[in-house]
Design a protein around this motif. Sequence first.
Motif, short mmCIF file in Angstrom:
data_model
loop_
_atom_site.label_atom_id
_atom_site.label_comp_id
_atom_site.label_asym_id
_atom_site.label_seq_id
_atom_site.Cartn_x
_atom_site.Cartn_y
_atom_site.Cartn_z
N ASP A 129 0.84 -1.29 0.25
CA ASP A 129 0.08 0.03 -0.07
C ASP A 129 0.82 1.22 0.10
N GLU A 130 1.89 1.37 0.66
CA GLU A 130 2.97 2.55 0.94
C GLU A 130 3.52 2.55 -0.66
N GLN A 131 3.77 1.62 -1.24
CA GLN A 131 4.45 1.72 -2.64
C GLN A 131 3.65 2.34 -3.68
N LYS A 132 2.51 1.70 -3.45
CA LYS A 132 1.16 2.31 -4.45
C LYS A 132 0.90 4.10 -4.22
N ARG A 133 0.88 4.33 -2.92
CA ARG A 133 0.84 5.57 -2.81
C ARG A 133 2.00 6.44 -3.09
N ARG A 134 3.21 5.91 -2.88
CA ARG A 134 4.53 6.53 -3.30
C ARG A 134 4.82 6.78 -4.94
N GLY A 171 22.22 -5.51 3.91
CA GLY A 171 21.78 -4.66 4.83
C GLY A 171 20.57 -4.13 4.67
N ASP A 172 20.26 -2.96 4.43
CA ASP A 172 18.88 -2.32 3.92
C ASP A 172 18.84 -2.14 2.40
N GLU A 173 19.95 -2.49 1.52
CA GLU A 173 19.78 -2.36 0.50
C GLU A 173 20.00 -3.81 -0.32
N PHE A 207 11.78 -5.21 -8.41
CA PHE A 207 12.48 -3.94 -7.87
C PHE A 207 11.96 -2.74 -8.73
N VAL A 208 12.04 -1.64 -8.21
CA VAL A 208 11.52 -0.40 -8.83
C VAL A 208 12.86 0.35 -8.68
N VAL A 209 13.71 0.56 -10.00
CA VAL A 209 14.73 1.27 -9.78
C VAL A 209 14.49 2.68 -10.46
N GLU A 210 15.00 3.68 -9.77
CA GLU A 210 14.51 5.21 -9.82
C GLU A 210 15.72 5.66 -10.97
N LYS A 211 14.94 6.55 -11.83
CA LYS A 211 15.91 7.26 -12.72
C LYS A 211 17.25 7.72 -12.20
N GLU A 244 15.70 -1.55 0.28
CA GLU A 244 14.67 -2.55 0.42
C GLU A 244 13.37 -1.98 0.34
N ALA A 245 13.12 -0.81 0.64
CA ALA A 245 11.85 0.21 0.19
C ALA A 245 11.40 0.00 -0.93
N ASN A 246 12.39 -0.12 -2.03
CA ASN A 246 11.91 -0.41 -3.28
C ASN A 246 11.69 -1.70 -4.01
N ARG A 247 11.92 -2.80 -3.09
CA ARG A 247 11.45 -4.05 -3.45
C ARG A 247 10.27 -4.25 -3.56
N LEU A 248 9.44 -4.65 -4.56
CA LEU A 248 8.10 -4.77 -4.50
C LEU A 248 7.74 -5.84 -3.67
N GLN A 249 6.82 -5.47 -2.56
CA GLN A 249 6.76 -6.45 -1.36
C GLN A 249 5.99 -7.73 -1.70
N ASN A 250 5.34 -7.79 -2.68
CA ASN A 250 4.29 -8.88 -3.19
C ASN A 250 4.83 -9.50 -4.24
N ALA A 251 5.89 -9.44 -4.75
CA ALA A 251 7.02 -9.97 -5.81
C ALA A 251 7.72 -11.05 -5.40
N ASN A 252 7.05 -12.23 -5.17
CA ASN A 252 8.27 -13.06 -4.46
C ASN A 252 8.62 -14.40 -5.39
N SER A 253 8.19 -14.42 -6.52
CA SER A 253 8.43 -15.38 -7.58
C SER A 253 8.10 -15.16 -8.90
N PHE A 254 8.29 -16.11 -9.97
CA PHE A 254 7.97 -15.70 -11.33
C PHE A 254 6.60 -15.94 -11.65
N LYS A 255 5.78 -16.52 -10.67
CA LYS A 255 4.55 -16.68 -10.77
C LYS A 255 3.72 -15.31 -10.67
N ASP A 256 4.52 -14.66 -9.89
CA ASP A 256 3.89 -13.25 -9.62
C ASP A 256 4.26 -12.26 -10.83
N THR A 257 5.27 -12.55 -11.67
CA THR A 257 5.57 -11.82 -13.09
C THR A 257 4.38 -12.32 -13.91
#
Length: 408
Positions: A129-134, A171-173, A207-211, A244-257
């Motif tokens: 939810d936080e990532q969607k709002r961001r 760590g956190d990355e 992951f969401v990689v920013e410009k 870690e905040a840019n890792r999509l929290q609900n993408a955990n396997s290729f099934k999600d892709t």
Amino acid sequence: MSGPTTLPTPSGPYLDKGLLPADFYSYEELLSDKEREKIETVRDFLRTQAAPIVDDYWARAEFPFQLIEGFGRLGLVDWAHPDSSESRPSNLLAGFVALEFGHADASLATFTGVHTGLAMGTILTCGSDEQKRRWLPAMSRFEKIGAFALTEPHGGSDVAGGLRTTARRDGDEWILDGAKRWIGNATFADLVVVWARDVETQHVLGFVVEKDTPGFTATKIENKMALRIVQNADIVLDGCRVPEANRLQNANSFKDTAKILRQTRSGVAWQAVGVMFGAYEIALQYAKEREQFGRPIGGFQLVQDLLVKMLGNATASCGMVTRLAQLQDAGVFRDEQSALAKAYCTVRMRENVGWARELLAGNGIVLDYKVGRFVADAEALYSYEGTREIQTLIVGRAVTGGLSAFVR
């Protein structure tokens, strides 16, 4: 010799309600009045703002950035804003929007498909939810543009089991290393969804990689013969650090892709129908205007044969994707149904653009007459989002009760 062909204004006894000439069975009338108004708004923008300039940008292999603000004003994905009161549009409406974009230009259809379908679709499906709002508010207004990085240089169809781009937790990355190829929008995208394999668990993560992230480089692929407006890129990830905040929290396997690809696959089928509609309408107008032996060539039997074969392909394909959208809206569609639509419609599209080129003869290879652009761009739609061969095996596995012919 008649001058360059422009996209025709719909007219005729069966088009009293403004339907496209290629919509011979009036599929568009299945939409509600409000949905028809949305389609007419999209159609007007594409006809007046996009169609007049796409040939020039296609020839120069450049992107018409001035159109992006207009795409935002169309409100195509306003519903995706977390605070929006709008409901998600029906799959039927979304399909007709994709058709309109394909009718105008396959490159612009691809641009919007990547941004709204693949990139935003991934965040909607796999983000917290936080990532969607961001990310989604700016993306829904087309203020930030997205890309989707899955395909790699070594292969495409085998990416599910052969993903080589890696992700290592520090760590956190996360540290991303690898390469991606054919990534649309990537040269200018603000947010790139990157799929990588966790070196520890071997799970595929998103992951969401920013410009401008250090270690991320996108280089434009030059000398393309198709979708020249789309800015495809080779991506290199070299020690690219993503929080870690840019890792999509609900993408955990290729099934999600695969969930994302299943939905967008049907969108490509709709784009293919749009390309068929556009090519047919150009050929139809040309047949009425071009004269040989003292009369319009549309009065010759072999020319009418080409037109009717094109119309049949377009009508059958539109019927298929329309029914698929209805199944999606009912929540009962299956993956193999999207696969069949993508395979069938893109094959019929290749036939149609070839017949349109044939009808225009030599003028069919001149960009001024538009059909040459449709012929070239059809080759890309035929291949991306899963080749005909892969879609065939998906359907074949389903109809044989699970007998898989995939090579492992």
